[in-house]
Design an enzyme around this catalytic site. Sequence first.
Site, PDB file in Angstrom:
ATOM      1  N   GLU A 116       0.821  -1.216   0.000  1.00 59.55           N
ATOM      2  CA  GLU A 116       0.000   0.000   0.000  1.00 59.55           C
ATOM      3  C   GLU A 116       0.857   1.269   0.000  1.00 59.55           C
ATOM      4  O   GLU A 116       0.365   2.358   0.303  1.00 59.55           O
ATOM      5  CB  GLU A 116      -0.953   0.022   1.214  1.00 59.55           C
ATOM      6  CG  GLU A 116      -1.856  -1.189   1.359  1.00 59.55           C
ATOM      7  CD  GLU A 116      -2.875  -1.378   0.220  1.00 59.55           C
ATOM      8  OE1 GLU A 116      -2.912  -0.537  -0.696  1.00 59.55           O
ATOM      9  OE2 GLU A 116      -3.603  -2.383   0.246  1.00 59.55           O
ATOM     10  N   HIS A 140      -2.899   2.043   8.380  1.00 53.57           N
ATOM     11  CA  HIS A 140      -3.947   1.204   7.784  1.00 53.57           C
ATOM     12  C   HIS A 140      -4.126  -0.043   8.637  1.00 53.57           C
ATOM     13  O   HIS A 140      -3.139  -0.716   8.961  1.00 53.57           O
ATOM     14  CB  HIS A 140      -3.548   0.818   6.349  1.00 53.57           C
ATOM     15  CG  HIS A 140      -4.410  -0.222   5.722  1.00 53.57           C
ATOM     16  ND1 HIS A 140      -5.779  -0.102   5.604  1.00 53.57           N
ATOM     17  CD2 HIS A 140      -4.104  -1.422   5.166  1.00 53.57           C
ATOM     18  CE1 HIS A 140      -6.266  -1.178   4.999  1.00 53.57           C
ATOM     19  NE2 HIS A 140      -5.266  -1.997   4.728  1.00 53.57           N
ATOM     20  N   HIS A 142      -7.171  -3.415   9.841  1.00 51.16           N
ATOM     21  CA  HIS A 142      -8.336  -4.220   9.457  1.00 51.16           C
ATOM     22  C   HIS A 142      -9.214  -4.461  10.701  1.00 51.16           C
ATOM     23  O   HIS A 142      -9.341  -5.613  11.142  1.00 51.16           O
ATOM     24  CB  HIS A 142      -7.896  -5.567   8.885  1.00 51.16           C
ATOM     25  CG  HIS A 142      -7.129  -5.512   7.602  1.00 51.16           C
ATOM     26  ND1 HIS A 142      -6.535  -6.616   7.024  1.00 51.16           N
ATOM     27  CD2 HIS A 142      -6.866  -4.475   6.759  1.00 51.16           C
ATOM     28  CE1 HIS A 142      -5.938  -6.273   5.888  1.00 51.16           C
ATOM     29  NE2 HIS A 142      -6.109  -4.969   5.716  1.00 51.16           N
ATOM     30  N   GLU A 170     -17.884  11.326  22.112  1.00 49.78           N
ATOM     31  CA  GLU A 170     -16.627  12.029  21.808  1.00 49.78           C
ATOM     32  C   GLU A 170     -16.280  12.005  20.317  1.00 49.78           C
ATOM     33  O   GLU A 170     -15.403  12.737  19.870  1.00 49.78           O
ATOM     34  CB  GLU A 170     -15.467  11.489  22.657  1.00 49.78           C
ATOM     35  CG  GLU A 170     -14.788  10.253  22.143  1.00 49.78           C
ATOM     36  CD  GLU A 170     -15.479   8.965  22.577  1.00 49.78           C
ATOM     37  OE1 GLU A 170     -14.841   7.912  22.529  1.00 49.78           O
ATOM     38  OE2 GLU A 170     -16.671   9.013  22.957  1.00 49.78           O
ATOM     39  N   HIS A 211     -12.788  -4.091   3.654  1.00 47.83           N
ATOM     40  CA  HIS A 211     -11.332  -4.250   3.755  1.00 47.83           C
ATOM     41  C   HIS A 211     -10.780  -3.644   5.053  1.00 47.83           C
ATOM     42  O   HIS A 211     -10.189  -4.356   5.854  1.00 47.83           O
ATOM     43  CB  HIS A 211     -10.682  -3.610   2.522  1.00 47.83           C
ATOM     44  CG  HIS A 211      -9.183  -3.743   2.499  1.00 47.83           C
ATOM     45  ND1 HIS A 211      -8.457  -3.855   1.353  1.00 47.83           N
ATOM     46  CD2 HIS A 211      -8.262  -3.773   3.505  1.00 47.83           C
ATOM     47  CE1 HIS A 211      -7.172  -3.965   1.624  1.00 47.83           C
ATOM     48  NE2 HIS A 211      -7.034  -3.911   2.931  1.00 47.83           N
TER      49      HIS A 211
HETATM   50  P1  13P Z   1       1.149  -5.546   3.046  1.00 46.50           P
HETATM   51  O1  13P Z   1       1.573  -6.780   3.786  1.00 46.50           O
HETATM   52  O2  13P Z   1       1.716  -5.467   1.649  1.00 46.50           O
HETATM   53  O3  13P Z   1       1.398  -4.296   3.851  1.00 46.50           O
HETATM   54  O4  13P Z   1      -0.436  -5.650   2.809  1.00 46.50           O
HETATM   55  C1  13P Z   1      -1.310  -5.762   3.893  1.00 46.50           C
HETATM   56  C2  13P Z   1      -2.619  -5.095   3.635  1.00 46.50           C
HETATM   57  O5  13P Z   1      -3.356  -4.842   4.554  1.00 46.50           O
HETATM   58  C3  13P Z   1      -3.005  -4.757   2.239  1.00 46.50           C
HETATM   59  O6  13P Z   1      -4.096  -3.890   2.220  1.00 46.50           O
HETATM   60 ZN    ZN Z   2      -5.309  -3.990   4.055  1.00 45.79          ZN
END
Ligand code: 13P
Ligand code: ZN
Length: 272
Positions: A116, A140, A142, A170, A211
Site C-alpha cells: 500500500e 492502515h 483491518h 466524543e 477491507h
Molecule cells: P502488506 O503486507 O503489503 O502491507 O499488505 C497488507 C494489507 O493490509 C493490504 O491492504
Molecule cells: Zn489492508
Amino acid sequence: MNCTDFSFMQGFIRLAGDGFAKGWHERNGGNLSYRLQDHEVQEIMPFLHDNGEDKPIGIAVPDLAGGFFLVTGSGKFMRNVPLEPSHTIAVIEIDSEGKNYRIRWGLEKGGRPTSELPTHLMNHEIKKRLTNGVHRVIYHAHPANLIAMTFVLPLNDRDFTRNLWEMATECPVVFPEGVGVLPWMVPGGYDIAVATGKLMEKYNVVVWAHHGLFCSGTDFDETFGLMDTVEKSAEIFVKVRSMGGKKQTITSDNFRDLAQIFNVALPDIFLD
Ligand code: 13P
Ligand code: ZN
C-alpha cells in the site's frame, strides 16, 4: 546505540504491537508509515546504508522528493515488529523526482515496503500540504467491527459519519470533519491511492469497504487513538444492531450543542 533506539522508532514499534494486541492485524494485515523530521534523518544517518536500488513507487509524489519514511514491509506481520524490527520495517528515501524509493535501513532478511506504499505516500503528500507538515503518520488496519459496518450501511460518507458520531459522544470532537467511504476496490495500486487521496483532502479517516480503514494524524498517539475511537464506535454500532437497533440516539441539535461547547465545526451535510 541501535537504530531502533530513537524515539520515533520506538513509537512506531509500539504502535505495531498495540495494533496487533487490538486484533486489527491478522497475519500481515495492515501497514504503517511515518515521515521523518529533518533532525531525525540526521540522527539515524550513521545507521543508513546505500546498497539499495531505486524502485518505482507506482505514483509520483514530487512534494515528498528527498524525504525519508519509516514503513512496514509487505507481507510482514505486525505482531513480529516489536520482536524483529530490523527484519519487518524499513527506512526508505524518496528520489529527487518523487517517483522512486530506495531502502536505506531495515528489511535485513529481504523484502519490500508495504504493497500500500502508493496510498501511504499519496496521503502523506496531501496531508503535508494541507497541515503545513504537521501530520506525519498514516496507518492502515483491518478492524473487524468497522469492516462489518461496510456490509450493512449504504457506502457513503454521510451514513458512516452520522452513525459513528451517534455511537459515542466524543466522536464528533475527535473527527469533526467526518469520515470518507470508498466502495470495494482492488488494493495495493494506483487507482485506490488516488481515490483515497481525494477523500484525505477532506477527512483524516477513510473507510475501504469490506477491507479496512486508513487514518492520518500528527503522531503515533493521535493516529492510533483515532483508529481506536472509530473502531470502538463501530463496535457499539454492531452491538446496537444486534440488540434490535436504535430506540433513541444523539440528535442533530445535540450535536450542534456539543459543537458549540467543544468549539468544533461540524459540516452541515452531516446534520439534519
Ligand atoms: P502488506 O503486507 O503489503 O502491507 O499488505 C497488507 C494489507 O493490509 C493490504 O491492504
Ligand atoms: Zn489492508
